[in-house]
Design a protein around this motif. Structure first.
Motif, PDB file in Angstrom:
ATOM      1  N   GLY A 166     -33.289 -26.307  20.975  1.00 53.26           N
ATOM      2  CA  GLY A 166     -32.676 -24.971  20.899  1.00 53.26           C
ATOM      3  C   GLY A 166     -33.415 -23.996  20.007  1.00 53.26           C
ATOM      4  O   GLY A 166     -33.030 -22.828  19.889  1.00 53.26           O
ATOM      5  N   ILE A 167     -34.500 -24.440  19.386  1.00 53.36           N
ATOM      6  CA  ILE A 167     -35.167 -23.584  18.402  1.00 53.36           C
ATOM      7  C   ILE A 167     -35.879 -22.410  19.074  1.00 53.36           C
ATOM      8  O   ILE A 167     -35.932 -21.301  18.531  1.00 53.36           O
ATOM      9  N   GLU A 168     -36.391 -22.637  20.300  1.00 52.99           N
ATOM     10  CA  GLU A 168     -37.062 -21.522  21.016  1.00 52.99           C
ATOM     11  C   GLU A 168     -36.035 -20.450  21.362  1.00 52.99           C
ATOM     12  O   GLU A 168     -36.327 -19.255  21.311  1.00 52.99           O
ATOM     13  N   GLU A 169     -34.841 -20.887  21.715  1.00 53.58           N
ATOM     14  CA  GLU A 169     -33.796 -19.920  22.064  1.00 53.58           C
ATOM     15  C   GLU A 169     -33.439 -19.083  20.822  1.00 53.58           C
ATOM     16  O   GLU A 169     -33.233 -17.868  20.920  1.00 53.58           O
ATOM     17  N   LEU A 170     -33.405 -19.752  19.691  1.00 53.90           N
ATOM     18  CA  LEU A 170     -33.114 -19.017  18.454  1.00 53.90           C
ATOM     19  C   LEU A 170     -34.218 -17.983  18.193  1.00 53.90           C
ATOM     20  O   LEU A 170     -33.931 -16.837  17.833  1.00 53.90           O
ATOM     21  N   ALA A 171     -35.468 -18.393  18.413  1.00 53.74           N
ATOM     22  CA  ALA A 171     -36.596 -17.464  18.198  1.00 53.74           C
ATOM     23  C   ALA A 171     -36.475 -16.259  19.124  1.00 53.74           C
ATOM     24  O   ALA A 171     -36.720 -15.117  18.715  1.00 53.74           O
ATOM     25  N   ARG A 172     -36.066 -16.498  20.380  1.00 53.01           N
ATOM     26  CA  ARG A 172     -35.908 -15.392  21.332  1.00 53.01           C
ATOM     27  C   ARG A 172     -34.802 -14.440  20.874  1.00 53.01           C
ATOM     28  O   ARG A 172     -34.924 -13.224  20.952  1.00 53.01           O
TER      29      ARG A 172
END
Ligand SMILES: Nc1nc2c(ncn2[C@@H]2O[C@H](COP(=O)(O)OP(=O)(O)OP(=O)(O)O)[C@@H](O)[C@H]2O)c(=O)[nH]1
Ligand SMILES: [Mg+2]
Length: 450
Positions: free
Chosen positions: A360-366
């Motif tokens: 889920g870290i990429e989603e947080l970055a987005r």
């Protein structure tokens, strides 16, 4: 004008170091210490040519060096310059500088080479400022911003905006100078349209400045929540190192821990905070208070919940005390419970992650990227590179707004003076119309040797 000298490379051990001299006596002073192997004198050398030779000081040969000559006005400062490249040792480089100072050069002040370049009309103030930004750039977007300023992109834009005023002034002056002739008079409505159009453009620069600020300084982002929800685990994941201590004991982090990171494409000043809870522990109490303060002043809050358990009243209280517009709600520990329901919290930005596994870290970055709206600058939006430039534009915007407001009630000759005033303010942008103490204060922030 004094002739100045300074070491222009970092103080440290490296392949080579460079000492530069600039001013009317640059050749004479450098000649006292530099002896070319083939006997050529510096004053006889063409600009942009170099000679191998020795630096001699107090009768001793200090080092074998290369002297590069620039002749006024074709040099960085616009003055005669000599750049001596010596072997890159701290002591050797200082000896070369010392030899030049003993031969009559003065020690350069902070940013004095760049200041002279500006004073001699070699570069605009905007370009001078951007050199500092370029040198201190840490990542691509910051370099891009400063390089665009270095190339004078915003200066050119300001010039084109000034042209709108110049055209208007010439129309207004024609009307006053030749009242009897066939010069069409220009209506208040027409003036209003032209000035409003200009003010909209200034306003756009002002509005976009927040993004420039983030690019240069990072978005102050606080990770906030109850103890043990996984704040420090997230800090370590994003910063890619063991910055904070992680344990399963609630109350592990007692103080705020900061780290500059690039998350996705956004620079953050990420702050891990102490878990917020009622406690009798004196240290933890101070930590909790500090966390609340940080949450208040942060640009963005990662409010973290542990989705493996129900939300507590204490957590609801934290949520109620912070500005929800600045919140990304992070439901951590999704590896334990992936479908935690949180609709009742009424928060629009929600991301489910596992700080432990990285899910889920990429989603947080987005989500962070959307929050900052960095996408708006992808299509070449012009950004101001310094707070000084921003202040100039704000001042011009303010004065222009006053003119627009007063338009109907101001006689034309006074209107002309008011418009000229805005022109003068805009001229400060590139440094055409700027007070000496402002110039001094800008360059005092530079390093010696720049
Ligand atoms: N299963 C699971 N455990 C996690 C996750 N994130 C953190 N933990 C565990 O939760 C415990 C607390 O993690 P920390 O990162 O120290 O929590 P904290 O919020 O910083 O706690 P305080 O510093 O006490 O406020 C540790 O045992 C972590 O390994 C996760 O995503 N999944
Ligand atoms: Mg912690």
């Amino acid at each position: 004008m004094e002739t100045i000298a300074a070491i222009s490379t970092p103080i440290g051990v490296g392949g080579i170091s460079m000492v530069r001299t600039s001013g009317p006596d640059a050749f004479e002073i450098s000649q006292k210490v530099f002896k070319a192997h083939d006997g050529t004198l510096l004053k006889d050398m063409k600009g942009f040519t170099a000679k191998l030779g020795n630096v001699i000081h107090d009768g001793k040969c200090i080092d074998e060096v290369i002297a590069l000559v620039f002749r006024a006005p074709k040099s960085f400062t616009g003055e005669n310059m000599v750049q001596i490249s010596c072997h890159g040792g701290i002591f050797i480089t200082r000896c070369v500088l010392r030899s030049l100072l003993d031969s009559g050069a003065s020690m350069a002040g902070p940013g004095e080479f760049t200041k002279r370049a500006f004073m001699n009309g070699k570069i605009s103030l905007e370009k001078a400022e951007s050199i500092m930004g370029l040198i201190s750039s840490n990542y691509e977007r910051e370099r891009e911003l400063n390089f665009s300023s270095y190339c004078g992109k915003s200066g050119n834009k300001i010039e084109s905006l000034k042209n709108i005023l110049i055209d208007l002034l010439s129309d207004l002056n024609a009307e006053i100078d030749y009242p009897d002739e066939d010069v069409p008079s220009i209506s208040d409505k027409e003036i209003y349209n032209r000035l409003s159009d200009l003010n909209d453009k200034l306003n756009e620069l002002i509005k976009n400045h927040d993004i420039s600020y983030v690019i240069r300084n990072g978005l102050r982002t606080a990770i906030v929540g109850a103890p043990n929800v996984g704040k420090s685990t997230l800090m370590n994941l994003i910063s890619n190192r063991e910055k904070s201590i992680v344990t399963d004991i609630p109350g592990t982090t007692r103080d705020a821990i900061e780290e500059n990171v690039i998350f996705g494409d956004v620079p953050l000043l990420l702050i891990d905070t102490a878990g917020i809870r009622e406690t009798d522990d004196k240290i933890e109490k101070i930590g909790t208070e500090r966390s609340k303060e940080i949450a208040k002043s942060a640009d963005l809050i990662f409010m973290m919940l542990d989705s493996s358990r129900e939300i507590t009243n204490e957590e609801l209280e934290i949520l109620n005390s912070i500005d929800k517009n600045k919140v990304i709600l992070i439901l951590n520990k999704k590896d334990i419970k992936p479908d935690y329901k949180c609709d009742f919290l009424n928060i629009s930005r929600v991301v489910r992650i596992s700080a432990k596994t990285g899910e889920g870290i990429e989603e947080l970055a987005r989500e962070v990227s959307n929050f900052v709206n960095l996408s708006s600058i992808r299509n070449g939006t012009l950004l101001l590179a310094t707070e000084r430039q921003y202040d100039v534009i704000k001042k011009a915007f303010y004065e222009l707004s006053k003119i627009i407001n007063d338009l109907g009630s101001v006689p034309r000759d006074i209107l002309i003076d008011m418009i000229k005033n805005v022109m003068d303010i805009l001229s400060e942008f590139t440094g055409e119309n700027i007070e000496n103490d402002v110039v001094d204060s800008i360059f005092s922030k530079f390093c010696v040797g720049k």
